[in-house]
Design a protein around this motif. Structure first.
Motif, PDB file in Angstrom:
ATOM      1  N   ALA A 100      12.858   5.151   6.058  1.00 46.69           N
ATOM      2  CA  ALA A 100      13.506   4.683   7.564  1.00 46.69           C
ATOM      3  C   ALA A 100      12.161   3.501   7.344  1.00 46.69           C
ATOM      4  O   ALA A 100      11.318   3.808   8.109  1.00 46.69           O
ATOM      5  N   GLY A 101      13.372   3.024   8.340  1.00 49.20           N
ATOM      6  CA  GLY A 101      11.681   0.915   8.373  1.00 49.20           C
ATOM      7  C   GLY A 101      12.563  -0.113   8.559  1.00 49.20           C
ATOM      8  O   GLY A 101      13.745  -0.122   8.200  1.00 49.20           O
ATOM      9  N   GLU A 102      11.820  -1.439   7.876  1.00 51.49           N
ATOM     10  CA  GLU A 102      12.827  -2.632   7.505  1.00 51.49           C
ATOM     11  C   GLU A 102      13.682  -2.212   6.262  1.00 51.49           C
ATOM     12  O   GLU A 102      12.995  -1.478   6.098  1.00 51.49           O
ATOM     13  N   SER A 103      14.745  -3.163   6.997  1.00 53.69           N
ATOM     14  CA  SER A 103      15.699  -2.784   5.175  1.00 53.69           C
ATOM     15  C   SER A 103      14.794  -2.968   4.197  1.00 53.69           C
ATOM     16  O   SER A 103      14.958  -2.492   3.357  1.00 53.69           O
ATOM     17  N   GLY A 104      13.762  -4.814   4.253  1.00 49.71           N
ATOM     18  CA  GLY A 104      13.691  -4.930   2.659  1.00 49.71           C
ATOM     19  C   GLY A 104      12.448  -3.121   2.272  1.00 49.71           C
ATOM     20  O   GLY A 104      12.670  -3.134   0.562  1.00 49.71           O
ATOM     21  N   LEU A 105      11.695  -3.297   2.762  1.00 59.20           N
ATOM     22  CA  LEU A 105      10.499  -1.574   2.616  1.00 59.20           C
ATOM     23  C   LEU A 105      11.936  -0.526   2.534  1.00 59.20           C
ATOM     24  O   LEU A 105      11.252  -0.088   1.542  1.00 59.20           O
ATOM     25  N   VAL A 106      12.706  -0.566   2.148  1.00 58.45           N
ATOM     26  CA  VAL A 106      13.333   1.186   3.033  1.00 58.45           C
ATOM     27  C   VAL A 106      14.134   0.600   1.575  1.00 58.45           C
ATOM     28  O   VAL A 106      14.065   1.464   0.435  1.00 58.45           O
ATOM     29  N   ALA A 140       0.753  -1.494   0.775  1.00 63.56           N
ATOM     30  CA  ALA A 140      -0.221  -0.086  -0.082  1.00 63.56           C
ATOM     31  C   ALA A 140       0.569   1.066   0.443  1.00 63.56           C
ATOM     32  O   ALA A 140       0.774   1.835  -0.662  1.00 63.56           O
ATOM     33  N   ALA A 141       1.696   1.486   0.859  1.00 59.47           N
ATOM     34  CA  ALA A 141       2.714   2.366   0.425  1.00 59.47           C
ATOM     35  C   ALA A 141       3.334   2.228  -0.828  1.00 59.47           C
ATOM     36  O   ALA A 141       3.446   3.642  -0.786  1.00 59.47           O
ATOM     37  N   HIS A 142       4.044   1.636  -1.603  1.00 55.06           N
ATOM     38  CA  HIS A 142       4.455   2.038  -2.813  1.00 55.06           C
ATOM     39  C   HIS A 142       3.266   2.355  -3.441  1.00 55.06           C
ATOM     40  O   HIS A 142       3.506   3.137  -4.760  1.00 55.06           O
ATOM     41  N   SER A 143       2.108   1.599  -3.056  1.00 58.80           N
ATOM     42  CA  SER A 143       0.823   2.382  -4.214  1.00 58.80           C
ATOM     43  C   SER A 143       0.566   3.717  -3.530  1.00 58.80           C
ATOM     44  O   SER A 143       0.705   4.554  -4.844  1.00 58.80           O
ATOM     45  N   LEU A 144       0.665   4.259  -2.449  1.00 61.75           N
ATOM     46  CA  LEU A 144       0.452   5.436  -2.582  1.00 61.75           C
ATOM     47  C   LEU A 144       1.972   6.894  -3.303  1.00 61.75           C
ATOM     48  O   LEU A 144       1.806   7.855  -3.213  1.00 61.75           O
ATOM     49  N   LEU A 145       2.715   5.799  -3.470  1.00 58.15           N
ATOM     50  CA  LEU A 145       3.693   7.184  -3.618  1.00 58.15           C
ATOM     51  C   LEU A 145       4.195   6.669  -5.041  1.00 58.15           C
ATOM     52  O   LEU A 145       4.746   8.276  -5.478  1.00 58.15           O
ATOM     53  N   ALA A 146       3.739   5.369  -5.520  1.00 55.82           N
ATOM     54  CA  ALA A 146       3.264   5.917  -7.175  1.00 55.82           C
ATOM     55  C   ALA A 146       2.342   6.911  -7.668  1.00 55.82           C
ATOM     56  O   ALA A 146       2.899   7.959  -8.509  1.00 55.82           O
ATOM     57  N   GLY A 147       1.608   6.900  -7.057  1.00 56.57           N
ATOM     58  CA  GLY A 147       0.389   8.353  -7.276  1.00 56.57           C
ATOM     59  C   GLY A 147       0.672   9.630  -6.882  1.00 56.57           C
ATOM     60  O   GLY A 147      -0.653  10.488  -6.871  1.00 56.57           O
ATOM     61  N   MET A 148       1.730  10.106  -6.035  1.00 57.30           N
ATOM     62  CA  MET A 148       2.488  11.061  -5.752  1.00 57.30           C
ATOM     63  C   MET A 148       2.845  11.906  -7.138  1.00 57.30           C
ATOM     64  O   MET A 148       3.489  11.401  -7.979  1.00 57.30           O
TER      65      MET A 148
END
Length: 269
Positions: free
Chosen positions: A237-243, A217-225
């Motif tokens: 900042a966050g879990e390494s895979g996410l970042v 969902a974070a990637h989806s929000l980012l893609a729409g910005m």
């Protein structure tokens, strides 16, 4: 929040954030107050004479200083079943003498707040673990070793900011939102840790704060910005895979320069 389980002498320097180095000083502080602020989040207020300037047999030491929204302290815990805290010896380069004593137990946490009343850190409660177990049992008067912050960074010198973080980054995101003026424009995406880790954030007028239920969902929000990579500083900042995945998207798909993106990857929470 709990950070990577390594002691780092230096972190990467950003040309957009003025950096101030602080001396590496081992302090012994005491729990002045502790409170459960959500089902899985304990807030500790650490205080004592060594929070301010103090002298020991070796030198005179300045008071704790924390001016950056993502400042980090290292907490040193006692061995399980003991009150004895083993702390490392410092080295001349701002780090710790090697090898570390195997009895040294430490974790890194973001400074949520610092004033005359104490140093405030928020600890996520896991099912088990030395730091979580200690925080569950914390009472006023209990001692803990503290080092840092060893470096503070000013707010980015760019007109826009994009900040994305999961539950591990909540203290930094909270402090960031409180530090920005109403003239700063930007977006904050909180990758939700669920109601057990919920923490309200205050928002300046031009800062848009949204929550994403998970990494997808974070990637989806980012893609729409609609982002302006030349005028925006991205703080991840966050879990390494996410970042890692968010950074890759900004660099490859959104034309961000590498020095416009700051990343801090933590272990899985």
């Amino acid at each position: 929040m709990n950070h990577a389980m390594t002691v780092r002498n230096r972190r990467a320097i950003s040309r957009f954030r003025t950096e101030t180095q602080h001396p590496t000083i081992v302090r012994m502080l005491q729990v002045a107050h502790c409170a459960l602020i959500s089902h899985r989040l304990v807030r500790l207020v650490l205080a004592g004479p060594q929070l301010g300037a103090f002298a020991d047999a070796e030198d005179r030491h300045p008071a704790v200083t924390s001016t950056g929204f993502d400042d980090v302290v290292i907490l040193f815990f006692p061995q399980p079943g003991s009150e004895r805290i083993t702390v490392p010896k410092t080295s001349g380069d701002g780090g710790f003498a090697r090898p570390l004593d195997p009895n040294v137990i430490f974790r890194e946490y973001t400074v949520r707040h610092l004033d005359e009343a104490g140093l405030v850190v928020d600890v996520v409660l896991h099912d088990s673990g030395i730091a979580s177990d200690w925080a569950r049992q914390a009472e006023s008067g209990m001692s803990i070793g503290v080092v840092g912050p060893r470096v503070s960074r000013a707010l980015p010198r760019l007109p826009k900011i994009l900040a994305i973080g999961d539950a591990t980054a909540l203290p930094s995101l909270s402090r960031l939102s409180e530090s920005l003026g109403d003239d700063v424009e930007g977006d904050v995406i909180i990758v939700d840790g669920g109601p057990d880790l919920e923490m309200p954030l205050s928002a300046p007028t031009r800062l848009n704060i949204v929550r994403a239920r998970n990494a997808a969902a974070a990637h989806s929000l980012l893609a729409g910005m609609d982002l302006d990579p030349d005028r925006t500083y991205a703080w991840l900042a966050g879990e390494s895979g996410l970042v890692t995945s968010l950074r890759s998207h900004l660099l490859s798909a959104r034309d961000f320069a590498k020095d416009h993106v700051q990343c801090t990857g933590y272990w899985r929470i």
